[in-house]
Design a protein around this motif. Structure first.
Motif, PDB file in Angstrom:
ATOM      1  N   GLY A  14      -0.515   7.510  10.279  1.00  0.00           N
ATOM      2  CA  GLY A  14      -0.877   8.285   8.843  1.00  0.00           C
ATOM      3  C   GLY A  14      -0.732   7.723   7.785  1.00  0.00           C
ATOM      4  O   GLY A  14      -0.646   8.567   6.736  1.00  0.00           O
ATOM      5  N   GLU A  15      -0.727   6.350   7.476  1.00  0.00           N
ATOM      6  CA  GLU A  15      -0.655   5.790   6.310  1.00  0.00           C
ATOM      7  C   GLU A  15      -1.829   5.253   5.728  1.00  0.00           C
ATOM      8  O   GLU A  15      -2.100   4.031   5.575  1.00  0.00           O
ATOM      9  N   ALA A  16      -2.631   6.043   5.595  1.00  0.00           N
ATOM     10  CA  ALA A  16      -4.114   5.739   5.023  1.00  0.00           C
ATOM     11  C   ALA A  16      -3.843   4.913   3.682  1.00  0.00           C
ATOM     12  O   ALA A  16      -4.799   4.152   3.442  1.00  0.00           O
ATOM     13  N   ALA A  17      -3.061   5.365   2.889  1.00  0.00           N
ATOM     14  CA  ALA A  17      -2.875   4.857   1.419  1.00  0.00           C
ATOM     15  C   ALA A  17      -2.684   3.571   1.703  1.00  0.00           C
ATOM     16  O   ALA A  17      -3.081   2.927   0.787  1.00  0.00           O
ATOM     17  N   LYS A  18      -1.699   3.125   2.550  1.00  0.00           N
ATOM     18  CA  LYS A  18      -1.670   1.574   2.852  1.00  0.00           C
ATOM     19  C   LYS A  18      -2.661   0.908   3.338  1.00  0.00           C
ATOM     20  O   LYS A  18      -2.779  -0.232   3.127  1.00  0.00           O
ATOM     21  N   ALA A  19      -3.322   1.538   4.226  1.00  0.00           N
ATOM     22  CA  ALA A  19      -4.369   0.969   5.041  1.00  0.00           C
ATOM     23  C   ALA A  19      -5.644   0.514   4.060  1.00  0.00           C
ATOM     24  O   ALA A  19      -6.144  -0.408   4.554  1.00  0.00           O
ATOM     25  N   LEU A  20      -5.801   1.444   3.289  1.00  0.00           N
ATOM     26  CA  LEU A  20      -7.236   1.513   2.665  1.00  0.00           C
ATOM     27  C   LEU A  20      -7.444   0.054   1.883  1.00  0.00           C
ATOM     28  O   LEU A  20      -8.388  -0.597   1.985  1.00  0.00           O
TER      29      LEU A  20
END
Length: 443
Positions: A14-20
């Motif tokens: 759920g860590e889309a902000a880091k993944a993007l």
């Protein structure tokens, strides 16, 4: 240097902000790698940057023009954000590449009114009747063909549900045992004091049977400027069971400490903030919350729970004619199974009505759609929210809707779905018989 697998793991947590930003860097280096561009689209989607996700899908479609999958993924996102016409266009292009793909046809039927003479439908129906439709496509195709043929296609729906049953067998006995054991644990008193909860937060749980109107209620409430929507997080049950269920058994509440109960609330709030970052006031439409709603009201006194009730015949009919993902709602493929699951929910709601009636508000779907304003005012009053006329127009809410109700909630509140079961009363006889007296409040 991050790999695609590193990015996938971040998305899974759920860590889309880091993944993007990692996905963007990889996509710059590997501009013609379909895997990198696909992952970039997923990151944009999970980060809520839907238009950028669509641009990424268009890049991917150009890279692999003979693949139906990126067209399907783009269409799915378009449906979730309510752009049904471009979603249909993408799906028809995908079906031109894979004419017998049952999943694509089912997706098309979710956002577009299809008929028996639609060429995409006719091709799949012909293959079904001739025995040339691959077995792997039949389940999804069956739901779509029923929508196209109506009464004349009911056998398609029956066969699709039977195929689902074979893949995902289900028995009511385990759920009955779970309900009984949980109620026994919760009935044990006194409950330890759980502390002050989470000051400044307003969780509003929306629960009920699937297809009962919970998505509509969430859209209404999250149209209020103080409330954000999180959809179906699954966190209430996970947080509660992480403390209550040990070694395959439920712990009696009188044997727990206040710290144990506070941990349930903290795990829930931590999960919400980590995965959803919804702000002070938010809705959580996790369907199973009716199981633990009285406990959450005790742990988080400011929390509110709205239980949506709807004619169980309409609920059952809507469940039976829609496809649910493998591993979820396995009872949905059996008319009697649906009635049995409805009894499970009724039993749990009755338990909390006796034990902690102050913990929730019951709302009838029929009352809500026939005369919305009084019911919406009642819900807002219960939640401690001022009246806002935006709640009368949930179709203008731009939240992504990740449920089967994505199309319906993009339209104004309407009572046209009330009593829809009557057109199929003969076919639904097993459901109606199994429901018994549960239908009386709606007769």
């Amino acid at each position: 240097m991050a790999t695609l697998e590193d990015i996938r793991k971040l998305l899974a947590r759920g860590e889309a902000a880091k993944a993007l930003p990692l996905a963007q860097a990889v996509a710059r280096r590997r501009a013609r790698d379909p895997h990198a561009i696909n992952l970039l689209a997923r990151c944009f989607t999970d980060a809520g940057q839907h238009r950028k996700a669509l641009v990424a899908y268009d890049r991917l479609i150009k890279l692999v023009p003979r693949s139906a999958q990126p067209l399907a993924d783009k269409a799915h996102l378009l449906q979730l954000i309510g752009d049904m016409e471009p979603a249909e266009a993408a799906l028809r292009k995908a079906l031109a590449l894979e004419p017998l793909n049952g999943s694509l046809l089912r997706m098309l039927s979710m956002g577009t009114k299809i008929s028996a003479d639609d060429p995409a439908v006719a091709r799949v129906a012909s293959a079904w009747e001739q025995g040339t439709l691959p077995a792997t496509e039949k389940t999804h195709a069956g739901y779509a063909l029923f929508k196209a043929f109506g009464h004349d296609g009911f056998t398609y729906l029956e066969q699709a549900n039977r195929l689902q049953q074979q893949k995902n067998p289900w028995s009511i006995s385990d759920r009955r045992k779970e309900n009984a054991a949980l109620q026994a644990a919760l009935r044990d008193t006194p409950w330890p004091e759980a502390g002050a909860g989470a000051p400044g937060r307003l969780p509003i749980f929306v629960t009920g049977m699937p297809r009962s109107g919970t998505t509509l209620v969430e859209q209404i409430l999250s149209s209020h400027p103080r409330i954000n929507a999180t959809g179906e997080t699954g966190l209430p049950m996970r947080a509660a069971y992480s403390v209550l269920a040990k070694g395959g058994q439920f712990q009696s509440l009188s044997t727990l400490t206040g710290a144990d109960l506070s941990l349930i609330g903290q795990r829930y709030i931590d999960g919400i903030d980590h995965f959803h970052a919804p702000g002070p006031g938010f809705t959580d439409k996790s369907i199973q919350t009716f199981m633990v709603m009285g406990l959450f009201h005790f742990i988080l006194p400011q929390a509110r729970t709205i239980v949506v009730r709807r004619d169980p015949r309409d609920v059952g009919w809507s469940i039976y004619r829609n496809h649910f993902a493998d591993g979820t709602h396995a009872y949905s493929t059996s008319l009697t199974g649906i009635a049995e699951m409805h009894a499970i929910m009724d039993d749990m709601v009755a338990f909390w009505r006796q034990q902690r009636p102050e913990a929730f508000l019951e709302v009838r779907y029929e009352d809500l759609v026939r005369d919305p304003e009084p019911e919406i005012r009642r819900m807002l009053d219960y939640c401690g929210l001022d009246w806002d006329p935006a709640c009368l127009a949930p179709e203008k809410n731009t939240n992504m809707v990740k449920t089967l109700s994505a199309e319906q909630v993009r339209a104004p509140i309407s009572s046209k779905a009330v009593g829809g079961w009557r057109a199929y009363a003969k076919e639904l006889a097993p459901l109606i018989d199994a429901l018994g007296d549960r239908v009386k409040p709606w007769d």
